[in-house]
Design an enzyme around this catalytic site. Sequence first.
Site, PDB file in Angstrom:
ATOM      1  N   SER A 138      26.484 -41.048-114.826  1.00  0.00           N
ATOM      2  CA  SER A 138      25.742 -40.365-113.778  1.00  0.00           C
ATOM      3  C   SER A 138      24.363 -41.018-113.686  1.00  0.00           C
ATOM      4  O   SER A 138      23.631 -41.071-114.671  1.00  0.00           O
ATOM      5  CB  SER A 138      25.618 -38.883-114.149  1.00  0.00           C
ATOM      6  OG  SER A 138      24.769 -38.211-113.258  1.00  0.00           O
ATOM      7  N   LYS A 164      28.403 -42.490-110.656  1.00  0.00           N
ATOM      8  CA  LYS A 164      28.037 -41.304-109.853  1.00  0.00           C
ATOM      9  C   LYS A 164      26.553 -41.390-109.550  1.00  0.00           C
ATOM     10  O   LYS A 164      25.734 -41.556-110.452  1.00  0.00           O
ATOM     11  CB  LYS A 164      28.363 -40.051-110.653  1.00  0.00           C
ATOM     12  CG  LYS A 164      27.760 -38.767-110.109  1.00  0.00           C
ATOM     13  CD  LYS A 164      28.334 -37.558-110.829  1.00  0.00           C
ATOM     14  CE  LYS A 164      27.253 -36.622-111.312  1.00  0.00           C
ATOM     15  NZ  LYS A 164      27.820 -35.448-112.009  1.00  0.00           N
ATOM     16  N   LYS A 166      23.158 -39.631-108.015  1.00  0.00           N
ATOM     17  CA  LYS A 166      22.512 -38.391-107.612  1.00  0.00           C
ATOM     18  C   LYS A 166      21.911 -38.605-106.234  1.00  0.00           C
ATOM     19  O   LYS A 166      21.282 -39.647-105.979  1.00  0.00           O
ATOM     20  CB  LYS A 166      21.398 -38.043-108.612  1.00  0.00           C
ATOM     21  CG  LYS A 166      21.928 -37.634-109.976  1.00  0.00           C
ATOM     22  CD  LYS A 166      22.604 -36.289-109.908  1.00  0.00           C
ATOM     23  CE  LYS A 166      23.029 -35.827-111.284  1.00  0.00           C
ATOM     24  NZ  LYS A 166      23.712 -34.511-111.232  1.00  0.00           N
ATOM     25  N   ASP A 192      26.509 -36.871-106.166  1.00  0.00           N
ATOM     26  CA  ASP A 192      26.297 -35.487-106.607  1.00  0.00           C
ATOM     27  C   ASP A 192      24.987 -34.981-106.011  1.00  0.00           C
ATOM     28  O   ASP A 192      23.921 -35.533-106.287  1.00  0.00           O
ATOM     29  CB  ASP A 192      26.238 -35.435-108.141  1.00  0.00           C
ATOM     30  CG  ASP A 192      26.117 -34.011-108.690  1.00  0.00           C
ATOM     31  OD1 ASP A 192      26.064 -33.056-107.884  1.00  0.00           O
ATOM     32  OD2 ASP A 192      26.074 -33.862-109.930  1.00  0.00           O
ATOM     33  N   GLU A 217      29.893 -34.231-104.686  1.00  0.00           N
ATOM     34  CA  GLU A 217      29.828 -33.094-105.614  1.00  0.00           C
ATOM     35  C   GLU A 217      28.738 -32.128-105.168  1.00  0.00           C
ATOM     36  O   GLU A 217      27.594 -32.522-104.919  1.00  0.00           O
ATOM     37  CB  GLU A 217      29.530 -33.664-107.019  1.00  0.00           C
ATOM     38  CG  GLU A 217      29.534 -32.652-108.143  1.00  0.00           C
ATOM     39  CD  GLU A 217      29.331 -33.337-109.515  1.00  0.00           C
ATOM     40  OE1 GLU A 217      29.661 -34.539-109.658  1.00  0.00           O
ATOM     41  OE2 GLU A 217      28.822 -32.677-110.427  1.00  0.00           O
ATOM     42  N   ASP A 242      30.812 -28.081-108.719  1.00  0.00           N
ATOM     43  CA  ASP A 242      30.263 -28.026-110.082  1.00  0.00           C
ATOM     44  C   ASP A 242      29.610 -26.649-110.239  1.00  0.00           C
ATOM     45  O   ASP A 242      30.234 -25.700-110.748  1.00  0.00           O
ATOM     46  CB  ASP A 242      29.264 -29.196-110.246  1.00  0.00           C
ATOM     47  CG  ASP A 242      28.436 -29.173-111.526  1.00  0.00           C
ATOM     48  OD1 ASP A 242      28.478 -28.183-112.271  1.00  0.00           O
ATOM     49  OD2 ASP A 242      27.711 -30.156-111.791  1.00  0.00           O
ATOM     50  N   LYS A 266      32.478 -28.203-116.645  1.00  0.00           N
ATOM     51  CA  LYS A 266      31.532 -28.273-117.761  1.00  0.00           C
ATOM     52  C   LYS A 266      31.824 -27.073-118.641  1.00  0.00           C
ATOM     53  O   LYS A 266      31.636 -25.926-118.215  1.00  0.00           O
ATOM     54  CB  LYS A 266      30.094 -28.214-117.248  1.00  0.00           C
ATOM     55  CG  LYS A 266      29.692 -29.462-116.483  1.00  0.00           C
ATOM     56  CD  LYS A 266      28.291 -29.361-115.966  1.00  0.00           C
ATOM     57  CE  LYS A 266      27.930 -30.585-115.146  1.00  0.00           C
ATOM     58  NZ  LYS A 266      26.707 -30.389-114.362  1.00  0.00           N
ATOM     59  N   GLY A 294      28.968 -33.506-117.611  1.00  0.00           N
ATOM     60  CA  GLY A 294      28.045 -33.582-118.755  1.00  0.00           C
ATOM     61  C   GLY A 294      26.740 -32.900-118.412  1.00  0.00           C
ATOM     62  O   GLY A 294      26.477 -32.589-117.246  1.00  0.00           O
TER      63      GLY A 294
END
Length: 387
Positions: A138, A164, A166, A192, A217, A242, A266, A294
């Site tokens: 990430s 991934k 952000k 995400d 996400e 998520d 998670k 994570g």
Amino acid sequence: MTLDGAAGELTLWRLRMPLVVPFETSFGTQRDKDVLILSINFDGVTGWGECCAPAEPGYSEEYLDSAAHVIEHFLLPRMAFATGGATSLAAAFAGVRGHHMAKAAVEMAVLDLELKTKQMSFASYFGGTRDRVEAGVSVGIFPSIPELLTAIEGYLRVGYRRIKLKIAPGWDLEPVQEVRREFGTDLPLQVDANCAYTRSDTRLLRKFDDCGLEMIEQPFVASDMMGHAQLAKVLETPICLDESIHGAHDTVAALGQGACSIVNIKPGRVGGYLEARRVAFVGHAMGAQVWCGGMVDTGIARAANLAFASLPELTLPGDTSESARFFEVDITPPHQMIDGYMPVPTGPGIGVEVLTENVRRFEVEHRTLRIPQRALREPQRVLESTL
Ligand code: OSB
Ligand code: MG
């Protein structure tokens, strides 16, 4: 394993560990990992747990100090009633609403203790079928696109198999397009948003359909199931949830109404590994793809997450990165990638040793609490007095 009949001791440790690089998301920039870990000593065996609640309530309502408070004042007194071990904790904790991350931390420590006495690994207890899992990473928000590209190049060079990114308003389409231009269309890439968009951003979000993303996400706020369902109808990019998913019931609801087709699991967010397994089973049974997320985890939760990620129901690479992604020095021997895969720990319990000298090195404070004797001897009276 039962926690009655002998004295048990629980220690809450608050640590501050420096991160190798700042980690920026739509809810802020993190330079250190403030973390609550706990150890349970019982009959000469130590079980370790990690709480994924961050220092501030930005990802969800929970935060480090709220978790420590709930564990000390509400979960610890109830532990005495979990006479069936880890699988009976959920019932013992049922009178405490929410606080999943606090509950999950206790469950991890009890499971570790229990499985160490049985000489069984987390992975074999969960039903894991792989000895290694794909390594994903990430990648945070960067001050500039060139810095982002340099960081990604570094992650790809060491072997990560999935990236991934952000995203947040002002840092979304352009960096994603530049990453595609630089690294090509074959790179498994996903984004995400950590709840940073609203329904009025639908037009912008549709533009991601040209970027060949594996998923987007959590575009909208956690409670907006209907918004995600409507967005899913107009996007080609699959939606992964998520923050919206707190357990198996939410998973059924989200998938049933078409709010997502993928779930980031998670274990801390859903209350522990036992519930995380239920999310995986029900998600898989309903045709979704699920993977393990994570929370900038230390080697303790990273070990347990790798075990969880080895389940056959987890069909996509997760945020299962090396310890070195976040830490130069960890509180366990570092989890290291081999050829783009993370080995699943095989030792008893979490399967990694906790390096107590490193725990001491990063310690801000600790507090040792006794699992109350009165509770152990007279559970019914304590039960009545705490309800
Ligand atoms: O949304 O997945 C998230 C980290 C902290 C809080 C929320 C998230 C994340 C990550 C990091 O993306 C994943 C990792 O630990 O590697
Ligand atoms: Mg996320």
